[in-house]
Motif scaffolding. Structure first.
Motif, PDB file in Angstrom:
ATOM      1  N   ALA A 127     -59.944 100.463  66.634  1.00 45.10           N
ATOM      2  CA  ALA A 127     -60.003  99.330  65.399  1.00 45.10           C
ATOM      3  C   ALA A 127     -59.879  97.990  65.809  1.00 45.10           C
ATOM      4  N   ALA A 128     -59.030  97.683  66.820  1.00 47.96           N
ATOM      5  CA  ALA A 128     -58.936  96.354  67.423  1.00 47.96           C
ATOM      6  C   ALA A 128     -60.403  95.833  67.776  1.00 47.96           C
ATOM      7  N   GLN A 129     -60.967  96.820  68.492  1.00 46.99           N
ATOM      8  CA  GLN A 129     -62.380  96.325  68.938  1.00 46.99           C
ATOM      9  C   GLN A 129     -63.380  95.895  68.135  1.00 46.99           C
ATOM     10  N   ASN A 130     -63.274  96.787  66.901  1.00 44.53           N
ATOM     11  CA  ASN A 130     -63.879  96.431  65.602  1.00 44.53           C
ATOM     12  C   ASN A 130     -63.627  95.090  65.010  1.00 44.53           C
ATOM     13  N   PHE A 131     -62.433  94.848  64.860  1.00 41.14           N
ATOM     14  CA  PHE A 131     -62.004  93.731  64.402  1.00 41.14           C
ATOM     15  C   PHE A 131     -62.572  92.431  65.151  1.00 41.14           C
ATOM     16  N   ALA A 132     -62.405  92.367  66.400  1.00 40.91           N
ATOM     17  CA  ALA A 132     -62.893  91.529  67.241  1.00 40.91           C
ATOM     18  C   ALA A 132     -64.387  91.337  66.888  1.00 40.91           C
ATOM     19  N   ALA A 133     -65.092  92.402  66.922  1.00 37.90           N
ATOM     20  CA  ALA A 133     -66.627  92.572  66.853  1.00 37.90           C
ATOM     21  C   ALA A 133     -67.039  91.810  65.473  1.00 37.90           C
ATOM     22  N   GLU A 146     -59.820 105.524  73.368  1.00 40.28           N
ATOM     23  CA  GLU A 146     -59.553 104.330  72.503  1.00 40.28           C
ATOM     24  C   GLU A 146     -59.806 104.723  71.155  1.00 40.28           C
ATOM     25  N   GLY A 147     -60.185 105.645  70.524  1.00 36.69           N
ATOM     26  CA  GLY A 147     -60.398 106.046  68.993  1.00 36.69           C
ATOM     27  C   GLY A 147     -58.738 106.442  68.650  1.00 36.69           C
ATOM     28  N   THR A 148     -58.005 107.015  69.506  1.00 37.60           N
ATOM     29  CA  THR A 148     -56.720 107.321  69.147  1.00 37.60           C
ATOM     30  C   THR A 148     -55.672 106.584  69.988  1.00 37.60           C
ATOM     31  N   ALA A 149     -55.920 105.884  71.084  1.00 43.95           N
ATOM     32  CA  ALA A 149     -54.632 105.163  71.789  1.00 43.95           C
ATOM     33  C   ALA A 149     -54.497 103.938  70.880  1.00 43.95           C
ATOM     34  N   GLN A 150     -53.271 103.582  70.776  1.00 39.72           N
ATOM     35  CA  GLN A 150     -52.800 102.390  70.075  1.00 39.72           C
ATOM     36  C   GLN A 150     -52.256 101.254  71.218  1.00 39.72           C
TER      37      GLN A 150
END
Ligand code: MLT
Ligand code: ZN
Length: 479
Positions: A127-133, A146-150
């Motif tokens: 989700a963090a990668q998506n916000f950045a993108a 990465e889909g689960t790790a926070q």
């Protein structure tokens, strides 16, 4: 082992006081919830806890920590629970509470000029990668889970992953941090400065501490410009030495463009093809090893594909590479990456495996793989060696799959002699016995041997200074 007084410290009164802070949705006591939080992803450890506490903000985390300190109750902080070393599971006697960061899930700020993302611990890395993108930026950290790790867990273990060769580890991306200290004090170090030389670098103390020094609640992460051009190839090679030669050639041609250089063995890839639906080999014939090479650049029309073709043509002519496929579309790129990222899941489905997450200097990777393979095959005839991982930074997952038909429990019981055998080769090449997964519950016993003397003594003094009561993730990292 905590004494009986500590065990009985999780009283109904303590849980009521915690409930008054976090509300009903902030405390889970159903057996299915507590059981799920008490077992690790690899199913190596099965602990027990009476409650999973889910604070909704940093103040609530601090209040919960203060209540636990007053009651002498240890806290195991848990993010996505994807640790490979049992780093986030409570112990077996039920004396520890699990504190989940899942509800700390806000993006506090994203700034595409400063290139920073201020984000809470419970946001998943994906989700963090998506916000950045969405803002045209890249958060340059990528791991299979990465889909689960926070974010909190990713920082607490200083995760590495696929892009370390270009951008470094999680540690290299942290500009600021917010953490709740073991006495319940909130430390707000959420600065987003590129230069800040003001005393000891406290944020780096918490990165890699695996929850033993406090609870990371938020962080400021560095972003980079999003790539405008990417080129990915899947290459078949005969030996790990050929893979190294290919790395040297790509580096000599355009080192700055390399964003990943990953190695897979023929056997590990065959497990992916067998167990993961829709996985397919992009080259014609199976090979002993494969390489995934990814180039990326924020410059438009940089000619990366031509660059990759140039290097691969030379390597094919010289017999360094047997065959290669360059992704023609985003779907093909994703399919190639899936072959690499599903390695752990496929190994899990194939049977019991013992993991060795090690690193050696990049130039020593082939020798390490050859020697460790020979040593393990001698130790356990029929064992199936599955070396794979981040060749571009020297981090190899030298995993061993049980011999076909062997009893999984018997095989897992051999974990210490297996790890010792692999580590002897690691030591020969001045490597590390834990490159990116951390120490957790699995490896503290190795610490005196590898980090003993002044180093371990200093770590103990830091632990005692910050967490004198020993309530933060007991039994992890330090023996
Ligand atoms: C990966 O890179 O896929 C994981 O760190 C590896 C593992 O399962 O050992
Ligand atoms: Zn890895």
């Amino acid at each position: 082992m905590p004494d009986a007084a500590t065990v009985s410290a999780i009283t109904p009164g303590l849980l009521d006081a915690i409930r008054a802070v976090v509300g009903d949705r902030g405390i889970l006591t159903d057996a299915s919830d507590t059981a799920a939080a008490s077992e690790d992803w690899r199913r190596l450890y099965k602990g027990r806890t009476s409650a999973v506490i889910r604070p909704g903000n940093t103040d609530e985390v601090a209040a919960v920590v203060k209540l636990c300190v007053a009651a002498g109750v240890p806290i195991v902080t848990q993010g996505g629970n994807t640790s490979m070393v049992g780093g986030a599971v409570p112990n077996e006697d039920g004396s520890e509470l699990v504190l989940s960061t899942a509800r700390l899930n806000r993006v506090r700020d994203i700034d595409p000029v400063d290139m920073t993302l201020t984000i809470e611990a419970g946001v998943t890395l994906k989700a963090a990668q998506n916000f950045a993108a969405e803002k045209g930026c890249l958060l340059p950290l990528s791991i299979s889970s990465e889909g689960t790790a926070q974010i909190g867990g990713v920082l607490a273990v200083n995760a590495g992953g696929n892009n370390t060769v270009r951008y470094g580890n999680a540690r290299d991306l942290v500009l600021g941090l917010e953490a709740v200290l073991p006495d319940g004090t909130i430390w707000n170090g959420l600065r987003r400065l590129r230069k800040d030389n003001t005393g000891y670098c406290l944020r780096q103390l918490f990165v890699g501490s695996e929850g033993t020094l406090g609870i990371i609640t938020a962080a400021v992460l560095k972003l980079v410009p999003q790539p405008k051009e990417t080129a990915v190839a899947f290459c078949a090679v005969a030996t790990a030495a050929d893979a190294l030669e290919l790395f040297a050639r790509v580096q000599a041609h355009d080192a700055a463009a390399i964003s990943a250089f990953e190695l897979m063995s023929g056997l590990g890839t065959s497990f992916v093809l067998k167990h993961i639906p829709n996985a397919a080999l992009p080259v014609e014939k199976p090979a002993p090893f494969y390489v995934l090479v990814e180039l990326a650049t924020p410059r438009p029309n940089a000619g990366l594909r031509a660059s990759l073709e140039f290097v691969l043509e030379g390597a094919l002519t010289d017999g360094v590479v047997q065959d290669a496929a360059i992704a023609e579309s985003e779907a093909q790129r994703a399919a190639i990456w899936r072959l690499r990222e599903e390695h752990s899941e496929a190994q899990k489905r194939e049977g019991a495996s013992v993991k060795n997450d090690v690193s050696v200097p990049v130039s020593k990777v082939p020798a390490f793989i050859d020697e460790a393979t020979a040593a393990c095959e001698k130790l356990i005839p029929g064992v199936r060696c599955v070396p794979f991982g981040h060749m571009g930074d020297g981090n190899i997952h030298f995993n061993l799959e049980q011999p076909v038909g062997a009893d999984p429990a018997w095989f897992l019981d051999q974990d210490h002699p297996i790890m010792e055998t692999v580590n002897e080769v690691v030591r020969k090449y001045d490597g590390s016995f834990s490159a990116e997964h951390g120490i957790g519950k699995l490896k503290p016993y190795m610490m005196p041997d590898w980090r003993g003397g002044a180093e371990l003594a200093l770590m103990r003094r830091i632990k005692d200074a910050l967490d004198p009561l020993g309530l933060m993730n007991p039994g992890k990292v330090l023996p």
